[in-house]
Scaffold this motif. Structure first.
Motif, PDB file in Angstrom:
ATOM      1  N   ILE A  96       0.843  -1.200   0.000  1.00  0.00           N
ATOM      2  CA  ILE A  96       0.000   0.000   0.000  1.00  0.00           C
ATOM      3  C   ILE A  96       0.878   1.250   0.000  1.00  0.00           C
ATOM      4  O   ILE A  96       0.605   2.218  -0.721  1.00  0.00           O
ATOM      5  N   GLY A  97       1.952   1.236   0.796  1.00  0.00           N
ATOM      6  CA  GLY A  97       2.862   2.377   0.815  1.00  0.00           C
ATOM      7  C   GLY A  97       3.526   2.621  -0.519  1.00  0.00           C
ATOM      8  O   GLY A  97       3.627   3.756  -0.999  1.00  0.00           O
ATOM      9  N   ARG A  98       3.984   1.549  -1.146  1.00  0.00           N
ATOM     10  CA  ARG A  98       4.658   1.665  -2.443  1.00  0.00           C
ATOM     11  C   ARG A  98       3.682   2.140  -3.524  1.00  0.00           C
ATOM     12  O   ARG A  98       4.003   3.043  -4.314  1.00  0.00           O
ATOM     13  N   LYS A  99       2.513   1.543  -3.569  1.00  0.00           N
ATOM     14  CA  LYS A  99       1.533   1.903  -4.589  1.00  0.00           C
ATOM     15  C   LYS A  99       1.016   3.322  -4.367  1.00  0.00           C
ATOM     16  O   LYS A  99       0.848   4.094  -5.321  1.00  0.00           O
ATOM     17  N   GLY A 100       0.786   3.671  -3.106  1.00  0.00           N
ATOM     18  CA  GLY A 100       0.327   5.017  -2.800  1.00  0.00           C
ATOM     19  C   GLY A 100       1.353   6.072  -3.179  1.00  0.00           C
ATOM     20  O   GLY A 100       1.005   7.132  -3.730  1.00  0.00           O
ATOM     21  N   ALA A 101       2.633   5.804  -2.907  1.00  0.00           N
ATOM     22  CA  ALA A 101       3.684   6.758  -3.267  1.00  0.00           C
ATOM     23  C   ALA A 101       3.762   6.933  -4.780  1.00  0.00           C
ATOM     24  O   ALA A 101       3.961   8.054  -5.276  1.00  0.00           O
ATOM     25  N   ALA A 102       3.588   5.837  -5.514  1.00  0.00           N
ATOM     26  CA  ALA A 102       3.601   5.928  -6.981  1.00  0.00           C
ATOM     27  C   ALA A 102       2.445   6.793  -7.473  1.00  0.00           C
ATOM     28  O   ALA A 102       2.592   7.557  -8.452  1.00  0.00           O
ATOM     29  N   VAL A 116       1.126   9.322  -5.815  1.00  0.00           N
ATOM     30  CA  VAL A 116       1.514  10.704  -5.519  1.00  0.00           C
ATOM     31  C   VAL A 116       2.430  11.233  -6.610  1.00  0.00           C
ATOM     32  O   VAL A 116       2.256  12.357  -7.116  1.00  0.00           O
ATOM     33  N   ILE A 117       3.412  10.447  -6.973  1.00  0.00           N
ATOM     34  CA  ILE A 117       4.366  10.863  -8.004  1.00  0.00           C
ATOM     35  C   ILE A 117       3.643  11.123  -9.320  1.00  0.00           C
ATOM     36  O   ILE A 117       3.871  12.140  -9.985  1.00  0.00           O
ATOM     37  N   ASP A 118       2.745  10.210  -9.694  1.00  0.00           N
ATOM     38  CA  ASP A 118       1.995  10.383 -10.944  1.00  0.00           C
ATOM     39  C   ASP A 118       1.113  11.627 -10.896  1.00  0.00           C
ATOM     40  O   ASP A 118       1.050  12.408 -11.869  1.00  0.00           O
TER      41      ASP A 118
END
Length: 618
Positions: free
Chosen positions: A599-605, A607-609
Motif C-alpha cells: 500500500i505504501g509503495r503503490k500510494g507513493a507511486a 503521488v508521483i503520478d
C-alpha cells in the motif's frame, strides 16, 4: 565465604598467559558482535533537534512503519522534493533485532500498549476481560515487533477491493507492486516467477526441521491440504520472512536506512503529531507536532500530508483534526471540518489460543544447549535464536470446502519440555489468567506441548475506534467487537475441529497427542471438548493476531462508509492522503505486514503520478 568475591571471581583459580588472552579475545568478539546487531548506523539520524517552528517540506509523512517507511523511501527518490518523516517513537531497542525474542517486545518501550475495551462476547478469560493490542512505536513501527512473516494474501482479496469500485487495486495490479519491493533470497524459490528479486526488502526462508513440522504437513495432506513452497490460497508452507543474516529486517532499517544518505530525507523521532493543520479552503497545510520535551511546532507541507500511522493512529489523528463522525467529534469538543466515517469498519484477525496439546518426548529432537545456541547466534547469526521455530509453518484451509480460498489460517507454537521462556512470554503478552497458565505449565513440565492457533481470516464482526478526549496524548478507545456476529465463533470452532481431525491422523497420532484441559475460567460447567465447551473457550481465550485494519476505508464516493478514494485521498480535504492498513475495505486473508508495504509503495507511486500530471498542466 564472601559471596561478593565468589561473584567477582567464580573460578577457583585464575587463568593466565595465552589461555587468558584467548579467553578475553573470545569475550571481546562476542561483545563486538552484540554491538553490531543494533547499530544505529543502520538507520537515518534523528534530526528532530534541528527542526524549527514553521519549517517547510514538500511532503510530511506521519509514521515510519510498514507503509510510512516505504512511502518516504519512494518519494525521496526525487532530489527536488524535501521529505519529512515524523515518528512518535525512537530507535528500535536491540532486542527487536533478534528474531526469537519477538514476544518479549510487547509491553515495552517499542509498543504503544493499547488495550481493547471489555466485551461480554470476547476476551472473557483474559486478565481484566481485555484483549491487549500491541502496536509498534519506533522506527519501523509494527514491523519492528511482529513475527516477520511475509504473506501477501490471495487473489480474491484484492479483486474484491477492485469490485467495490477501487480501480487499480485488483490482484494483477498489486502483484507488480509486491514484486517491486521484494528481494527473495530463498534457494527454494530460485525458479519462481511469483516473487521479485530486485527490490530492497530481503526475504529468506528456513525449515525448522522440527519433527512435528513434518508430521503436521503430512497430516494436513491426508485431510486434503497440500504442502506447497510458494504462498498459495490453500495449503501448508514455511512462510517467507523479512530476516537478513539472522536479524530482523524492519522497514525503518530497510527502506529508510538504505535512503539515509539522501539529503532531502529528514527523519524526526519522538515526534507526536497532535493534529493536521487545515486551512479555510479545506486543504492540509502541515501538522502540529510535539517533539520530545520541546514546545509544540507547526511544520508546513507545500504539497501533501500523508498519514501512515496505522489503523489506530491514522483515524485518531484525523479525528483530532476535525475529520470524522460529526456526532462523536462534537461530543468530545472538536470542531468538525469534514464529516466522514473515520474509525468505523474496524476489522482484525483473531486466533483461539489453543487447542493445547501434550505430545510424547519423541516428538521433539534433542537441541543444543542454550549457551551453544547463543554462541552460534552472536558469532554467526545462525541457529534457533535467529528463527521463530515452528511458528513459520502456516496453513491455509477452508473448513467448509466451499471455495479454493481459505477462511482459517493455522499457526503453530511448540514448547519444549519444561520450557523456561516462550510459554511465560506468550502468556504474558496475551494476558492469559494465572489459573490457565498454571494448568498449562504443569503439563509442560512433564512433556513437550504444542498449541494450534486457528485464526479467523474473514471476520463478519466490525469494530470502531473513538477518541477518549480531544487530548492527543490520551490513548483512543478501541471497540474490537470480536464475535458480535456469532458466525465468527462457528468458523473458529470449525478450525478447532480441523485440528482435532489432524490429531487423529497417523502422522501425528504416533506422538500420542492429548488435548489438555486448560482450566479456562467460566467454562467449567461445559463437558470438556464438547462444542459448547469450545464455544466458551473461544470467547474466553481468542485474541488479536495484531492485524487491525479498515478504519479509513477506501471506496468510491458513492460508498457511505468510505474515507479515502482509490488514490488514497481523504474525501473533502485537499492534499491529504492515508496510506496504511486502515484503507483496506476488507481485511486480507493473511498477515498484514506485506500488504501494508505494498500500500505504501503503490500510494507513493500515485503521488508521483499525480504531481507529475499537475506539473504538466502548469
Amino acid at each position: 565465604m564472601d559471596a561478593t568475591a565468589a561473584l567477582l571471581n567464580p573460578c577457583p583459580e585464575a587463568v593466565s598467559g595465552l589461555p587468558a588472552h584467548l579467553f578475553l579475545t573470545l569475550i571481546n568478539a562476542l561483545m563486538v558482535s552484540k554491538c553490531q546487531i543494533s547499530s544505529r548506523e543502520n538507520y537515518p539520524q534523528d534530526q528532530s533537534p534541528k527542526l524549527n517552528d514553521q519549517d517547510e517540506f514538500d511532503f510530511i509523512v506521519v509514521g515510519s512503519g510498514s507503509a510510512g517507511s516505504v512511502v518516504a523511501n519512494k518519494l525521496s527518490e526525487n532530489p527536488n522534493w524535501k521529505i519529512l518523516v515524523l515518528e512518535a517513537g525512537s530507535f528500535p531497542s536491540p532486542t527487536t533485532e533478534i528474531p526469537s525474542l519477538l514476544f518479549s517486545l510487547q509491553g515495552g518501550a517499542d509498543d504503544w500498549q493499547f488495550t481493547a475495551e471489555p466485551s461480554d462476547k470476547a476476551c472473557l478469560g483474559l486478565k481484566g476481560g481485555r484483549c491487549l493490542w500491541p502496536r509498534g512505536k519506533c522506527l519501523g513501527g509494527s514491523s519492528s515487533i511482529n513475527a516477520m512473516l511475509y504473506i501477501r494474501g490471495n487473489k480474491r482479496d484484492y479483486d474484491q477491493w477492485a469490485d467495490q469500485g477501487n480501480e487499480g487495486w485488483d490482484y494483477d495490479s498489486v502483484l507488480n507492486t509486491f514484486k517491486e519491493l521484494e528481494n527473495v533470497q530463498a534457494e527454494e524459490l530460485k525458479n519462481s516467477t511469483l516473487y521479485g528479486r530486485d527490490g530492497d526488502l530481503p526475504l529468506t526462508l528456513y525449515n525448522s526441521h522440527e519433527i512435528l513440522a513434518d508430521a503436521i504437513k503430512k497430516s494436513a495432506r491426508l485431510l486434503g491440504y497440500p504442502t506447497v513452497v510458494e504462498e498459495q490460497a490453500s495449503g501448508y508452507f514455511e512462510a517467507l520472512q523479512n530476516i537478513e543474516q539472522g536479524t530482523r529486517a524492519n522497514t525503518g532499517k530497510v527502506f529508510l536506512g538504505r535512503a539515509k544518505e539522501r539529503s532531502n530525507l529528514i527523519v524526526a523521532l519522538n515526534a507526536l503529531v497532535e493534529k493536521i493543520v487545515i486551512d479555510d479552503n479545506k486543504s492540509a497545510k502541515g501538522v502540529e507536532v510535539k517533539i520530545a520535551d520541546r514546545k509544540k511546532l507547526t511544520l508546513k507541507a507545500r504539497k501533501e500530508v500523508i498519514l501512515s500511522a496505522g489503523a489506530v493512529g491514522s483515524p485518531q489523528i484525523l479525528m483530532l483534526s476535525g475529520i470524522g463522525p460529526k456526532h462523536h467529534l462534537e461530543n468530545v469538543g472538536i470542531d468538525v471540518v469534514q464529516d466522514l466515517p473515520v474509525g468505523e469498519n474496524l476489522q482484525d484477525h483473531l486466533f483461539f489460543v489453543g487447542p493445547y496439546v501434550k505430545v510424547s518426548n519423541e516428538a521433539v529432537a534433542l537441541k543444543p544447549s542454550p549457551v551453544d545456541e547463543l554462541y552460534k547466534y552472536f558469532m554467526h547469526r545462525t541457529g534457533a535464536v535467529a528463527q521463530i521455530g515452528l511458528t513459520n509453518l502456516v496453513g491455509f484451509i477452508n473448513t467448509r470446502k466451499d471455495s479454493i480460498y481459505p477462511n482459517i489460517q493455522m499457526i503453530h507454537v511448540l514448547f519444549e519440555k519444561n520450557d523456561q521462556y516462550l510459554h511465560s512470554e506468550i502468556s504474558r503478552v496475551q494476558g492469559v489468567t494465572d489459573e490457565t497458565v498454571s494448568a498449562e505449565k504443569e503439563v509442560n513440565q512433564q512433556s513437550p506441548t504444542l498449541k494450534f492457533l486457528p485464526t479467523l481470516l474473514n471476520p463478519k464482526s466490525r469494530g470502531k475506534i473513538l477518541l477518549k478526549s480531544k487530548d492527543p496524548h490520551d490513548k483512543p478507545i478501541i471497540y474490537a467487537n470480536y464475535f458480535e456476529d456469532p458466525e465468527d465463533v462457528e468458523t473458529v470452532l470449525e478450525g478447532i475441529k480441523h485440528v482435532l481431525k489432524q490429531l487423529e491422523t497417523a502422522p501425528l497420532k504416533k506422538y500420542k497427542p492429548e488435548v489438555v484441559n486448560q482450566q479456562i475460567p467460566g467454562c467449567e460447567s461445559h463437558q470438556f471438548k464438547s462444542d459448547d465447551y469450545w464455544r466458551c473457550a473461544i470467547r474466553a481465550l481468542a485474541t488479536t493476531v495484531y492485524h487491525p485494519a479498515g478504519t479509513c476505508k477506501m471506496g468510491p464516493k458513492s460508498d457511505p462508509g468510505a474515507v479515502v478514494d482509490s488514490r488514497l485521498r481523504v474525501y473533502g480535504i485537499e492534499n491529504l492522503r492515508v496510506m496504511d492498513a486502515s484503507i483496506m475495505p476488507n481485511i486480507i486473508s493473511g498477515n498484514t505486514n506485506a500488504p501494508c508495504m505494498m500500500i505504501g509503495r503503490k500510494g507513493a507511486a500515485m503521488v508521483i503520478d499525480d504531481w507529475a500530471h499537475k506539473h504538466h498542466e502548469l
